[in-house]
Design an enzyme around this catalytic site. Structure first.
Site, PDB file in Angstrom:
ATOM      1  N   LYS A 188       0.833  -1.205   0.000  1.00 18.12           N
ATOM      2  CA  LYS A 188       0.000   0.000   0.000  1.00 18.12           C
ATOM      3  C   LYS A 188       0.863   1.249   0.000  1.00 18.12           C
ATOM      4  CE  LYS A 188      -3.818   2.351   2.292  1.00 18.12           C
ATOM      5  NZ  LYS A 188      -4.888   2.280   3.297  1.00 18.12           N
ATOM      6  N   GLU A 194      10.131  -5.658   4.359  1.00 23.02           N
ATOM      7  CA  GLU A 194      10.232  -7.048   3.913  1.00 23.02           C
ATOM      8  C   GLU A 194       9.904  -7.175   2.424  1.00 23.02           C
ATOM      9  OE1 GLU A 194       8.202  -7.203   8.069  1.00 23.02           O
ATOM     10  OE2 GLU A 194       8.312  -5.840   6.346  1.00 23.02           O
ATOM     11  N   GLY A 247      -5.263  -2.371   3.976  1.00 21.48           N
ATOM     12  CA  GLY A 247      -4.537  -3.505   3.422  1.00 21.48           C
ATOM     13  C   GLY A 247      -5.260  -4.827   3.537  1.00 21.48           C
ATOM     14  N   ARG A 248      -5.823  -5.117   4.720  1.00 23.61           N
ATOM     15  CA  ARG A 248      -6.486  -6.409   4.900  1.00 23.61           C
ATOM     16  C   ARG A 248      -7.875  -6.438   4.275  1.00 23.61           C
ATOM     17  NH1 ARG A 248      -5.785  -3.484   9.242  1.00 23.61           N
ATOM     18  NH2 ARG A 248      -7.486  -2.856  10.612  1.00 23.61           N
ATOM     19  N   GLU A 333      -6.160  -8.213  13.582  1.00 25.95           N
ATOM     20  CA  GLU A 333      -5.583  -6.902  13.317  1.00 25.95           C
ATOM     21  C   GLU A 333      -6.653  -5.821  13.361  1.00 25.95           C
ATOM     22  OE1 GLU A 333      -1.992  -6.297  10.721  1.00 25.95           O
ATOM     23  OE2 GLU A 333      -3.470  -5.327   9.423  1.00 25.95           O
ATOM     24  N   HIS A 364      -8.138 -35.046  13.943  1.00 21.85           N
ATOM     25  CA  HIS A 364      -7.128 -35.949  14.492  1.00 21.85           C
ATOM     26  C   HIS A 364      -5.959 -35.178  15.092  1.00 21.85           C
ATOM     27  CE1 HIS A 364      -8.972 -39.630  12.832  1.00 21.85           C
ATOM     28  NE2 HIS A 364      -9.420 -38.798  11.909  1.00 21.85           N
ATOM     29  N   LYS A 474       8.111  -3.595  14.282  1.00 24.44           N
ATOM     30  CA  LYS A 474       8.820  -3.323  13.034  1.00 24.44           C
ATOM     31  C   LYS A 474       9.884  -2.254  13.245  1.00 24.44           C
ATOM     32  CE  LYS A 474       6.125  -2.806   9.440  1.00 24.44           C
ATOM     33  NZ  LYS A 474       4.953  -2.395   8.620  1.00 24.44           N
TER      34      LYS A 474
END
Length: 501
Positions: A188, A194, A247-248, A333, A364, A474
């Site tokens: 964005k 990263e 962003g999400r 978030e 399981h 960060k």
């Protein structure tokens, strides 16, 4: 006390009944009250502890918290994100919002479609692979869409790389030929450390492979075109989206480019239309008739009356295996907050920890705790009527039977004189039944979760559209890596042990 405080107190005083008693009392009425069909998806809340009294209490809370007003601001382009003084206009990407925002989104979608047309026409050479680089909302959404809907597509190979661990890029490099690869960088702000590190490594990979004009193979997906141009990407290869799209919440924008390329534009358009159908329902339906608000009512019962700290989501469909990870970011978030819109400490519990997996694998692995553990965990099952294979019908019949039986077993339990073999029961679940896993149904399902998050935020009086909590770590990571910040002795010792002098 305020009206909202009165409602919270009423919820604290409310006494839940046993699930088996609720279901047995008047099955038809319960199904009518707690089952909704929206966008060809059946949402079944009959095995939750919601009853008429709880719904009335939470409806009063919604009114006290101005649910109608906040919903109106969301869809009209008003300030829905007050801490950043922004609107939250992901629904405009689907055609429902302020007219000027809808028009702008449609224009940017057309730009993306033209880019896809150019790729298909050979403007970038013979492209077979797309390497999509992003993180968080810039990666989780595209990865979910391509994995869920692109399994039978032979249009393009897509690899979504988010982890800064070089092993993730190495894996993609090993699968793709550089001369046939296009790289999409999704950020964005186009400042994400990263993402840019991975992008630089991808650029080096193309350059070392002898690709002519390697930076010309890059497309930027961003709300900050200026920074993308500074990085070196030509304006004609930038697919922007609005700063008012978080962003999400961004897979509907140019962040969804990998899905639109891999699945084809018609599939992407169907995804948008499915979400738009859920938008219309959420915007127009009131009270418990609104499935997103009803889901939030159940969430508040478990988080703030019955003390549940987690919520589990199990997709009984291999195509939806990435959905729990997607929901982790969307829910935690968004609503993992500790202050209200007024900046005062939150008096209630905010978002529970979202976790989950894929059925029948999870049965399981973790269902022992769900059935017999000391934690009460609301469970959500997601399953489709139509399978994605042509194998013997027994595969799908067994899958569906397991899904539905688990909800019944959690509710009913089983008594035994041997306590190790006793199941307490009275454990809640909801079931979401899709006709099929298609672009339209997946769009509607994701939009349901988005609006459910918003409804929970309104009930709690918090802002679901900022995410300041991700920044501190960060910042400290950057300072630690660059050696520009003094850290405590324990941290310094650990860094030295990990990387040496």
């Amino acid at each position: 006390m305020t009206i909202a405080s009165d409602a919270w107190q009423a919820l604290a005083d409310w006494q839940p009944q046993k699930l088996t008693d609720l279901v047995a009392a008047d099955p038809d009425a319960r199904l009518q009250a707690l089952v909704r069909n929206v966008a060809d998806i059946r949402f079944d809340f009959a095995k939750t502890h919601l009853d008429a009294a709880a719904i009335a209490i939470l409806a009063n809370l919604a009114e006290a918290q101005d649910f109608g007003g906040r919903r109106k601001r969301l869809f009209s382009g008003g300030i829905a994100n007050p801490t950043e003084n922004r609107a939250a206009e992901h629904s405009a990407e689907r055609g429902d919002g302020a007219p000027e925002s809808v028009h702008a989104a449609q224009a940017l979608h057309q730009r993306m479609r033209m880019m896809i047309d150019a790729i298909e026409a050979g403007a970038f050479g013979e492209i077979r692979h797309l390497l999509h680089i992003g993180i968080g909302g810039s990666a989780l959404g595209p990865d979910l869409l391509v994995d869920a809907l692109g399994r039978h597509s032979d249009r393009y190979d897509v690899a979504v790389v988010s982890n800064v661990d070089g092993a993730a890029l190495d894996e993609a490099f090993a699968k793709f030929s550089p001369e046939h690869t296009l790289v999409a960088v999704a950020s964005k702000t186009f400042t994400t450390t990263e993402t840019l590190l991975n992008a630089n490594s991808a650029l080096q990979w193309l350059d070392e492979a002898g690709v002519a004009d390697p930076v010309g193979r890059f497309i930027a997906l961003t709300a900050n075109p200026g920074r993308a141009m500074e990085w070196g990407i030509d304006e004609t290869r930038i697919l922007p989206f609005s700063e008012t799209v978080g962003g999400r919440y961004s897979l509907w924008s140019s962040i969804g480019f990998p899905a639109a390329l891999a699945l084809g534009w018609d599939a992407f358009a169907d995804l948008l239309e499915g979400a738009a159908e859920m938008d219309r329902h959420f915007r127009l339906a009131d009270g418990a008739d609104n499935i997103c608000l009803l889901a939030a009512f159940a969430d508040q019962v478990y988080a703030n009356r019955l003390g549940c700290q987690t919520r589990a989501v199990f997709a009984y469909d291999e195509r939806l295996r990435l959905l729990p990870a997607y929901l982790q970011q969307l829910e935690m978030e968004s609503n993992g907050k500790s202050v209200t819109l007024d900046g005062v400490p939150l008096a209630q519990q905010s978002a529970p920890v979202t976790w989950g997996g894929v059925g029948t694998d999870a049965q399981h692995a973790v269902f022992q705790l769900l059935h017999q553990g000391t934690h009460l965990v609301p469970v959500e099952f997601i399953v489709a009527r139509e399978p994605d294979h042509l194998l013997d019908d027994a595969h799908h019949e067994t899958l569906v039977a397991n899904c539905i039986a688990q909800g019944a077993a959690l509710m009913a339990g089983r008594a035994s004189e041997d306590r190790a073999r006793a199941y307490p029961g009275d454990r809640p679940s909801t079931t979401i039944l899709l006709d099929q896993v298609s672009p339209r149904s997946l769009g509607a399902l994701i939009a349901f979760y988005e609006h459910r998050v918003f409804a929970n935020a309104v009930l709690l009086g918090i802002n679901p559209f900022d995410q300041f909590g991700v920044e501190l770590g960060k910042e400290m990571a950057k300072g630690l890596a660059e050696g520009t910040v003094d850290f405590d002795p324990a941290t310094q010792a650990l860094m030295k042990a990990a990387l040496g002098d």
